[in-house]
Design a protein around this motif. Structure first.
Motif, PDB file in Angstrom:
ATOM      1  N   GLY A  70       4.333   1.708   2.250  1.00 24.20           N
ATOM      2  CA  GLY A  70       5.707   2.919   1.887  1.00 24.20           C
ATOM      3  C   GLY A  70       5.535   3.904   2.656  1.00 24.20           C
ATOM      4  O   GLY A  70       4.841   4.359   3.773  1.00 24.20           O
ATOM      5  N   GLY A  71       6.469   5.411   1.945  1.00 24.17           N
ATOM      6  CA  GLY A  71       6.511   6.453   2.545  1.00 24.17           C
ATOM      7  C   GLY A  71       7.429   7.078   2.307  1.00 24.17           C
ATOM      8  O   GLY A  71       7.063   8.797   3.021  1.00 24.17           O
ATOM      9  N   GLY A  72       7.744   7.080   0.744  1.00 23.22           N
ATOM     10  CA  GLY A  72       9.115   7.798   0.496  1.00 23.22           C
ATOM     11  C   GLY A  72       8.723   9.890   0.221  1.00 23.22           C
ATOM     12  O   GLY A  72       9.007  10.380   0.922  1.00 23.22           O
ATOM     13  N   PRO A  73       7.807  10.514  -0.295  1.00 27.88           N
ATOM     14  CA  PRO A  73       7.256  11.196  -0.303  1.00 27.88           C
ATOM     15  C   PRO A  73       7.324  12.312   1.764  1.00 27.88           C
ATOM     16  O   PRO A  73       7.177  13.234   1.848  1.00 27.88           O
ATOM     17  CB  PRO A  73       5.555  11.234  -0.776  1.00 27.88           C
ATOM     18  N   GLN A  74       5.914  11.385   2.398  1.00 30.31           N
ATOM     19  CA  GLN A  74       6.229  12.024   3.408  1.00 30.31           C
ATOM     20  C   GLN A  74       7.956  11.550   4.290  1.00 30.31           C
ATOM     21  O   GLN A  74       8.025  12.777   5.179  1.00 30.31           O
ATOM     22  CB  GLN A  74       5.316  10.558   4.752  1.00 30.31           C
ATOM     23  N   ILE A  75       8.347  10.868   4.170  1.00 31.57           N
ATOM     24  CA  ILE A  75      10.047  11.484   4.581  1.00 31.57           C
ATOM     25  C   ILE A  75      10.484  12.744   3.743  1.00 31.57           C
ATOM     26  O   ILE A  75      11.502  13.376   4.782  1.00 31.57           O
ATOM     27  CB  ILE A  75      10.568  10.314   4.375  1.00 31.57           C
ATOM     28  N   SER A  76      10.606  12.419   2.882  1.00 24.76           N
ATOM     29  CA  SER A  76      10.841  13.679   1.700  1.00 24.76           C
ATOM     30  C   SER A  76      10.349  15.260   2.395  1.00 24.76           C
ATOM     31  O   SER A  76      11.688  16.269   3.144  1.00 24.76           O
ATOM     32  CB  SER A  76      10.694  13.687   0.854  1.00 24.76           C
ATOM     33  N   ARG A  77       9.235  14.992   3.085  1.00 25.00           N
ATOM     34  CA  ARG A  77       8.318  16.583   3.769  1.00 25.00           C
ATOM     35  C   ARG A  77       9.156  16.744   4.489  1.00 25.00           C
ATOM     36  O   ARG A  77       9.676  17.418   5.044  1.00 25.00           O
ATOM     37  CB  ARG A  77       6.958  16.600   3.541  1.00 25.00           C
ATOM     38  N   MET A  78       9.255  15.280   5.999  1.00 24.40           N
ATOM     39  CA  MET A  78       9.490  15.404   7.072  1.00 24.40           C
ATOM     40  C   MET A  78      11.659  16.507   7.161  1.00 24.40           C
ATOM     41  O   MET A  78      11.347  17.006   7.777  1.00 24.40           O
ATOM     42  CB  MET A  78       9.369  14.533   7.358  1.00 24.40           C
ATOM     43  N   LEU A  79      11.900  15.445   6.173  1.00 22.01           N
ATOM     44  CA  LEU A  79      13.323  15.827   5.950  1.00 22.01           C
ATOM     45  C   LEU A  79      13.580  17.219   5.852  1.00 22.01           C
ATOM     46  O   LEU A  79      14.537  17.822   6.340  1.00 22.01           O
ATOM     47  CB  LEU A  79      13.782  15.464   4.998  1.00 22.01           C
ATOM     48  N   GLU A  80      12.937  18.072   4.803  1.00 20.04           N
ATOM     49  CA  GLU A  80      13.352  19.422   4.444  1.00 20.04           C
ATOM     50  C   GLU A  80      12.451  19.934   6.093  1.00 20.04           C
ATOM     51  O   GLU A  80      12.832  21.052   6.348  1.00 20.04           O
ATOM     52  CB  GLU A  80      12.130  19.526   3.544  1.00 20.04           C
TER      53      GLU A  80
ATOM     54  N   TYR B 158       0.565  -0.984   0.134  1.00 24.21           N
ATOM     55  CA  TYR B 158       0.256  -0.603   0.156  1.00 24.21           C
ATOM     56  C   TYR B 158       0.953   1.301  -0.374  1.00 24.21           C
ATOM     57  O   TYR B 158       1.960   1.412   0.862  1.00 24.21           O
ATOM     58  CB  TYR B 158      -0.940  -0.038   1.239  1.00 24.21           C
ATOM     59  N   GLY B 159       1.006   2.049  -0.912  1.00 23.27           N
ATOM     60  CA  GLY B 159       1.247   3.168  -1.129  1.00 23.27           C
ATOM     61  C   GLY B 159       0.880   4.132  -2.099  1.00 23.27           C
ATOM     62  O   GLY B 159       0.129   4.200  -2.348  1.00 23.27           O
ATOM     63  N   GLY B 160       2.129   4.913  -2.616  1.00 24.74           N
ATOM     64  CA  GLY B 160       1.369   6.198  -3.649  1.00 24.74           C
ATOM     65  C   GLY B 160       0.908   6.804  -3.284  1.00 24.74           C
ATOM     66  O   GLY B 160       0.599   7.442  -2.079  1.00 24.74           O
ATOM     67  N   HIS B 161      -0.184   7.186  -3.963  1.00 24.82           N
ATOM     68  CA  HIS B 161      -1.162   8.919  -3.794  1.00 24.82           C
ATOM     69  C   HIS B 161      -2.244   8.533  -3.164  1.00 24.82           C
ATOM     70  O   HIS B 161      -2.559   9.724  -2.085  1.00 24.82           O
ATOM     71  CB  HIS B 161      -2.056   9.204  -5.533  1.00 24.82           C
ATOM     72  N   ALA B 162      -2.602   7.273  -2.663  1.00 29.09           N
ATOM     73  CA  ALA B 162      -3.421   6.979  -1.948  1.00 29.09           C
ATOM     74  C   ALA B 162      -3.543   6.901  -0.372  1.00 29.09           C
ATOM     75  O   ALA B 162      -3.822   7.315   0.761  1.00 29.09           O
ATOM     76  CB  ALA B 162      -3.958   4.882  -2.520  1.00 29.09           C
ATOM     77  N   MET B 163      -2.037   6.819  -0.063  1.00 31.86           N
ATOM     78  CA  MET B 163      -1.613   7.345   1.180  1.00 31.86           C
ATOM     79  C   MET B 163      -1.808   8.790   1.435  1.00 31.86           C
ATOM     80  O   MET B 163      -2.239   8.943   2.859  1.00 31.86           O
ATOM     81  CB  MET B 163      -0.192   6.431   1.488  1.00 31.86           C
ATOM     82  N   GLY B 164      -2.154   9.132   0.767  1.00 30.09           N
ATOM     83  CA  GLY B 164      -1.907  11.165   1.101  1.00 30.09           C
ATOM     84  C   GLY B 164      -3.431  12.524   0.655  1.00 30.09           C
ATOM     85  O   GLY B 164      -3.488  12.476   1.107  1.00 30.09           O
ATOM     86  N   GLU B 165      -3.976  10.555   0.333  1.00 29.84           N
ATOM     87  CA  GLU B 165      -5.810  11.257   0.709  1.00 29.84           C
ATOM     88  C   GLU B 165      -6.236  10.246   1.792  1.00 29.84           C
ATOM     89  O   GLU B 165      -7.054   9.572   1.828  1.00 29.84           O
ATOM     90  CB  GLU B 165      -5.875  10.806  -0.283  1.00 29.84           C
TER      91      GLU B 165
END
Length: 308
Positions: A72-82, A39-46
């Motif tokens: 997964g959670g790549g986009p969320q990791i990127s936002r938290m790193l920023e 489970y990942g991708g855009h569905a995790m953000g909505e």
């Protein structure tokens, strides 16, 4: 033979009853079988889509299926790193995971994302007493990893160099005992796994979630593995959706360049899972409402099925 539903009365509930009757043979096929879901991708953000995913996961459990979720959670990791002011270094498009990055990745994956999914499942399954259980590969020695080894060829000298990606690992061993204990418990538990593992030396590593799903599905000898992504499935050379393919055909699509970009690692994961004992892997669009139910319980399916 005449269709008994051809002249069915147009009454409330009739279409639902027809759907249930048509789904019954498929429900029997998957009764007490394990289905691993990436489970990942855009569905995790909505939130609305995520809650629908949780509700469908609960329904699978109530229908006798044993779902195991890897997220997964790549986009969320990127936002938290920023937010944390941690600068990322990339080599050939791959993030180098140093100690600071690994600390943030584990916090996001094993913490915020994992517990959010578990919470949605708990809410959706409250009345039926279906419960989500959050885990990472570090729990009960679920996933032992080895450091990922990557190389790249210098275009000028044609010499291959080793690329150090830091704390990025590949599954070396999956011990499914904790998952089997939850799956076959007297309670209706749904394991939710964050893609974090530990090395033999005790170091924490980030792992590609698709790879984790394939390794876990192989260890559990799952009936199906569902790779929920943000495309309809695998497209052929004519641009049309390929409904089914064998492992040999999948390898040929990669070799011939028909499969490109992010679809290549997904097909490689599907191939590895089938070769490890999974009956079939399906790549499908997780943004579509009830995509998992459509794939498992109807004759039409919802994506591309890869089988031996």
């Amino acid at each position: 033979m005449t269709d008994p539903y051809a002249e069915s009365p147009d009454e409330p509930g009739w279409a639902t009853a027809k759907t249930l009757a048509e789904a019954l043979p498929y429900i029997q096929i998957y009764d007490r079988e394990t289905v691993v879901i990436k489970y990942g991708g855009h569905a995790m953000g909505e939130e609305a889509v995520a809650r629908l995913f949780a509700a469908d996961s609960v329904l699978l459990k109530l229908l006798g299926v044993h779902p195991v979720v890897i997220h997964g959670g790549g986009p969320q990791i990127s936002r938290m790193l920023e937010k944390a002011g941690v600068k990322s270094t990339f080599v050939d498009g791959l993030r180098v995971t140093d100690e600071a990055t690994m600390e943030v990745a584990e916090m996001v994956l094993s913490g915020a994302i994992n517990k959010e999914i578990v919470n949605y499942i708990n809410q959706a399954g409250a009345e039926a007493d279906v419960r989500g259980v959050g885990l990472s590969g570090k729990d009960a020695r679920l996933i032992t990893v080895e450091k990922t080894k990557k190389s790249r060829r210098d275009p000028d000298s044609n010499i291959e160099h080793i690329v150090d990606l830091g704390f990025v690992g590949d599954p070396k061993r999956v011990d499914p005992q904790i998952l089997e204990a939850l799956i076959y418990a007297n309670h209706d538990y749904i394991p939710v796994i964050a893609p974090i593992g530990v090395s033999e030396e005790g170091d924490t590593y980030n792992i590609n979630a698709d790879t984790v799903a394939g390794a876990v599905a192989g260890a559990l000898k799952a009936k199906r593995m569902l790779l929920l992504t943000d495309v309809a499935g695998v497209l052929g050379a004519d641009g049309e959706l390929v409904r089914q393919m064998t492992v040999v055909e999948a390898k040929r699509m990669i070799a011939d360049g028909v499969a490109t970009g992010g679809m290549i690692p997904k097909l490689e994961t599907a191939i590895a899972a089938v070769e490890a004992g999974v009956e079939a892997v399906v790549i499908l669009d997780g943004r579509r409402p009830h995509a998992m139910l459509t794939e498992l319980f109807t004759e039409h399916g919802a994506g591309t099925l890869v089988r031996a």
